[in-house]
Design an enzyme around this catalytic site. Structure first.
Site, PDB file in Angstrom:
ATOM      1  N   CYS A 367       0.797  -1.224   0.000  1.00 42.36           N
ATOM      2  CA  CYS A 367       0.000   0.000   0.000  1.00 42.36           C
ATOM      3  C   CYS A 367       0.831   1.277   0.000  1.00 42.36           C
ATOM      4  O   CYS A 367       0.529   2.218  -0.740  1.00 42.36           O
ATOM      5  CB  CYS A 367      -1.000  -0.002   1.150  1.00 42.36           C
ATOM      6  SG  CYS A 367      -0.264  -0.001   2.807  1.00 42.36           S
ATOM      7  N   ASN A 489     -14.588   4.509   9.353  1.00 46.96           N
ATOM      8  CA  ASN A 489     -15.640   4.766  10.342  1.00 46.96           C
ATOM      9  C   ASN A 489     -16.661   3.652  10.460  1.00 46.96           C
ATOM     10  O   ASN A 489     -17.782   3.881  10.900  1.00 46.96           O
ATOM     11  CB  ASN A 489     -16.359   6.078  10.030  1.00 46.96           C
ATOM     12  CG  ASN A 489     -16.937   6.713  11.281  1.00 46.96           C
ATOM     13  OD1 ASN A 489     -16.531   6.394  12.391  1.00 46.96           O
ATOM     14  ND2 ASN A 489     -17.892   7.597  11.106  1.00 46.96           N
ATOM     15  N   GLU A 538     -15.222  10.537  17.703  1.00 46.80           N
ATOM     16  CA  GLU A 538     -15.789   9.240  18.065  1.00 46.80           C
ATOM     17  C   GLU A 538     -16.783   9.384  19.218  1.00 46.80           C
ATOM     18  O   GLU A 538     -16.509  10.060  20.209  1.00 46.80           O
ATOM     19  CB  GLU A 538     -14.672   8.277  18.492  1.00 46.80           C
ATOM     20  CG  GLU A 538     -13.822   7.771  17.346  1.00 46.80           C
ATOM     21  CD  GLU A 538     -14.517   6.706  16.513  1.00 46.80           C
ATOM     22  OE1 GLU A 538     -15.680   6.394  16.805  1.00 46.80           O
ATOM     23  OE2 GLU A 538     -13.892   6.189  15.569  1.00 46.80           O
ATOM     24  N   TYR A 612     -16.899  29.364  -5.168  1.00 45.65           N
ATOM     25  CA  TYR A 612     -17.986  29.136  -6.118  1.00 45.65           C
ATOM     26  C   TYR A 612     -17.922  27.734  -6.717  1.00 45.65           C
ATOM     27  O   TYR A 612     -18.908  27.208  -7.225  1.00 45.65           O
ATOM     28  CB  TYR A 612     -17.977  30.194  -7.228  1.00 45.65           C
ATOM     29  CG  TYR A 612     -16.913  29.995  -8.275  1.00 45.65           C
ATOM     30  CD1 TYR A 612     -17.176  29.307  -9.455  1.00 45.65           C
ATOM     31  CD2 TYR A 612     -15.626  30.485  -8.080  1.00 45.65           C
ATOM     32  CE1 TYR A 612     -16.200  29.116 -10.398  1.00 45.65           C
ATOM     33  CE2 TYR A 612     -14.650  30.306  -9.023  1.00 45.65           C
ATOM     34  CZ  TYR A 612     -14.940  29.622 -10.182  1.00 45.65           C
ATOM     35  OH  TYR A 612     -13.957  29.427 -11.124  1.00 45.65           O
TER      36      TYR A 612
END
Length: 779
Positions: A367, A489, A538, A612
């Protein structure tokens, strides 16, 4: 290891070409098939030439769109095969306007490279950023006469350049340049030499363009020879406000675009380790390799102007399972036939090896290696990018948005069912960009993961997933938000098998996933904890709302108890034309309880200043309130924000977004809404004085009142009107707090009829102030 498998990358999304060769000489890495030779190629040429002379409309001369030789055309339409008169040919050749040389002023220390922030690239190529002007010299065969001569630049990219697709750009010479367009103006002349200032739009396609110059005069047309040394390398531009990757903090641009060395974190939350990684995005040959990676994806060049599309391509191409991308992953512990992932200390060697081996994947990566290479490629192309480590990172395999652990009747793990896992750490990337394809507020940092874990639209890639969407549990937004949400999460849910074969939820852990999310700090080697950007604290009410909102869209939507009723609604309203700049902003929050019982709502509000483009600039106010709602009634709450809370954070469009979320105590119903609004700026009042008659001098009064409790500094007014007066700039100076001023401007109308005089005012503290007046001019 030689590449033997064909790409299975589908071709329906953005379009693909079977060949990646662009015809750029030494950069071509795939063998071309030998073109079949046409037999008797010369047969009939005399007849064709004769027929063209007799009927040029029926048999026109073929024009190659990729001309590499100077081509001349007889103004009378004759063919080059026609017999030429023996006298006068030299004069015609002399009068023809030809390009003798092109100087792109591409020195690394020169104006172009330094102004475009490309002087760090270890290359003598002409490397620039879109949405910004660059300078070039053209030497012609004779002085340019704008009365009789024309000149166009031709820029071509991709295997099949097309004007309609933006891959063949024709740049005209104009007198006055406008922003965000392909245009060129002459800024200096020196006999046969001419200096041009060339502008590109902030949406231009990135990549490598071939440059030629076309000239036309009374004596014919000529196209310059293509010289690979004059190819233009176009990159994204985080310094341009109109570019969708614009990043407004210079320190962050220095870190996330220009820093070629970084830190990658690993280990566990309790024992965080760090290693230095050499990104090397400016090393010799790396830009060429990055463009080669895009080419090898076989995606249409016309899609390379959109950073959302480009990061999707790069995320897929950095890994190798389905497209022979840069790196082959290996987690087996046996790294024979390649390099152990822990040995790599930078991206340069990997990318150069991939290019040198003509696209054969490099062995091996894990990774942090995938993420390090992705940062290199993104920063090289101009997309602000950081490398991010998530500790206790979940891998959700069934889109449940939870990490599921299955146990049998004796609470023994069912190994064949426990496919979900939690990694000690996992490394991916955040890329910065606007997201016009998503609701406002979802621009900014986007999670992008090149490690091949799960497929997205059939290809191993992940993102860009809006961090704002992840934080709020809006997993229905593209791309791949459910997967990233679960990584940071998800709850860990324990399921037990019942005697009848069904499963029951027996326990849940709510704070074990997504810990100490880390990236290198801006301007230092310290670790910056960015967990708050991915999730609410949390155990907070907002975090629980986000988790339960997200899980409603998962494959186990009933993991959490559904609300017993959904009888409370929420909406935001504003009175009149809305809040004014310089005043406190006030809105109305309306909660309607349609039940016959009292309801109690805990309501969280957050106000953010917006660009914007939909990118959040800053959060300026947070509130929490508990409201009791009587049965069958609408309750209105007054929400306000004082001027001092937002005055230093506003950007050009003065846009704001109020985000509301809450939960009904009695029913567990979740409430959520967002409301975008702007602070109204005052108008300029324009009042004509006297009669308007063609050729007679008249005047107008322009009035303005400063609405802010602070001084406006270095105020500039712009006034213009077709048939009234050309654009005129008025440097006014400072305007005191709450002060009113009146300007008088004189001019002489040149056209009769109803005309519009428009005016605008600009300064650092206040923008978007303008006005208009209709003036009827008599002949």
């Amino acid at each position: 290891m030689p590449a033997v498998t064909r790409s299975t990358r589908n071709r329906f999304a953005t379009g693909r070409f079977p060949s990646v060769t662009l015809g750029f000489g030494e950069d071509e890495v795939e063998d071309k098939e030998e073109e079949p030779k046409e037999e008797n190629a010369g047969a009939g040429k005399g007849c064709q030439a004769w027929w063209r002379r007799v009927c040029p409309c029926c048999c026109p001369q073929v024009k190659d769109d990729d001309v590499t030789e100077t081509v001349t055309t007889d103004p009378d339409g004759g063919d080059k095969d026609d017999e030429k008169p023996e006298t006068g040919g030299g004069e015609l050749e002399e009068l023809l306007l030809k390009v003798q040389s092109i100087d792109l002023m591409k020195s690394r220390s020169g104006q172009n490279r330094t102004e475009h922030h490309t002087d760090l690239y270890q290359s003598d190529n002409f490397i620039i950023r879109r949405g910004q002007t660059f300078q070039m010299w053209i030497t012609l065969s004779r002085p340019f006469d704008p009365r009789t001569d024309t000149l166009h630049l031709h820029l071509k990219t991709g295997p099949v350049p097309l004007v309609a697709k933006g891959t063949h750009v024709i740049v005209p010479l104009v007198e006055d340049m406008e922003d965000n367009r392909w245009e060129a103006v002459v800024v200096e002349k020196d006999d046969k030499r001419m200096k041009l200032s060339v502008n590109s739009p902030a949406t231009a396609i990135i990549g490598r363009y071939q440059l030629t110059v076309e000239t036309t005069s009374a004596n014919g047309q000529a196209v310059s020879t293509h010289d690979p040394a004059n190819d233009i390398y176009m990159l994204f531009n985080p310094w341009s406000e109109d570019d969708s990757v614009f990043l407004d903090a210079e320190k962050e641009r220095q870190e996330y675009v220009l820093n070629d060395v970084g830190r990658i974190y690993y280990g566990t939350e309790e024992q965080i380790g760090a290693r230095t990684w050499n990104y090397g995005q400016f090393d010799s040959g790396i830009l060429t390799t990055c463009l080669y990676i895009l080419e090898k994806s076989k995606t249409l060049n016309s899609g390379w102007g959109d950073p959302v599309n480009v990061v999707r391509i790069v995320s897929a191409m950095v890994n190798s399972p389905d497209d022979l991308g840069v790196l082959a992953g290996n987690w087996s512990g046996n790294y024979s036939g390649g390099t152990s992932p822990t040995v790599w200390s930078g991206s340069v060697e990997i990318l150069k090896q991939y290019y040198a081996n003509k696209g054969s994947p490099v062995n091996y990566g894990q990774c942090w290696v995938f993420a390090g290479v992705t940062t290199t490629v993104m920063r090289c192309l101009g997309i602000p990018t950081r490398t991010v480590t998530n500790f206790s990172s979940a891998h959700d395999t069934d889109v449940s948005l939870t990490t599921d652990v299955y146990l049998d009747e004796k609470l023994e793990p069912l190994e064949n069912m426990n496919a979900d896992s939690i990694w000690n750490f996992h490394v991916w990337n955040d890329c910065w960009m606007a997201r016009p394809d998503l609701p406002p507020g979802n621009g900014g940092w986007q999670a992008v993961d090149s490690t091949p874990q799960e497929t997205s639209n059939g290809i191993y890639r992940c993102g860009p997933a809006s961090l704002t969407a992840i934080r709020n549990g809006q997993v229905y937004l593209k791309y791949d938000c459910p997967f990233v949400f679960a990584e940071v999460n998800s709850d860990k849910i324990y399921w037990q098998r019942n005697s009848d074969g069904t499963y029951s939820k027996i326990f849940s852990e709510k704070n074990v996933v997504g810990r100490s999310i880390s990236t290198k700090a801006v301007g230092s080697d310290e670790r910056s904890d960015i967990t708050h950007m991915y999730k609410h604290p949390e155990g907070s009410e907002e975090e629980r709302i986000a988790v339960e909102t997200a899980c409603r869209y998962g494959s186990k939507a009933d993991t959490y108890a559904s609300p017993t009723a959904e009888d409370v609604s929420i909406k935001v309203a504003m009175e009149g034309e809305g809040p004014k700049m310089g005043s406190d902003a006030e809105l109305l929050i309306k909660l309607n309880n349609s039940s016959s019982e009292t309801r109690t709502v805990t309501l969280h509000s957050q106000l953010a200043v917006m660009y914007y483009t939909g990118v959040n600039k800053a959060t300026v106010q947070k509130d929490k309130v508990e409201v009791e709602l009587p049965p069958n009634e609408e309750t209105t709450l007054e929400w306000s924000m004082i001027y001092n809370a937002y005055k230093d954070q506003l950007v050009d469009q003065a846009a704001l977004m109020l985000t509301l979320s809450g939960r009904v105590k009695e029913t567990q119903q979740v409430l959520a809404t967002q409301f975008s609004f702007r602070l109204r700026t005052p108008d300029l009042i324009i009042k004509p004085i006297g009669k308007a008659v063609v050729g007679k001098k008249m005047a107008v009064e322009i009035s303005f009142t400063n609405p802010l409790p602070q001084v406006l500094k270095a105020v500039v007014f712009n006034v213009e009107g077709i048939g009234l007066l050309p654009a005129r700039k008025i440097l006014h100076g400072d305007i005191a707090s709450q002060a009113s001023i009146t300007l008088t401007e004189h001019f002489t109308p040149t056209l009769a009829g109803t005309r519009k005089l428009v005016a605008s005012m600009d300064c650092r503290q206040l923008t978007q102030v303008h006005g208009v007046s209709n003036i009827t001019v008599e002949a």
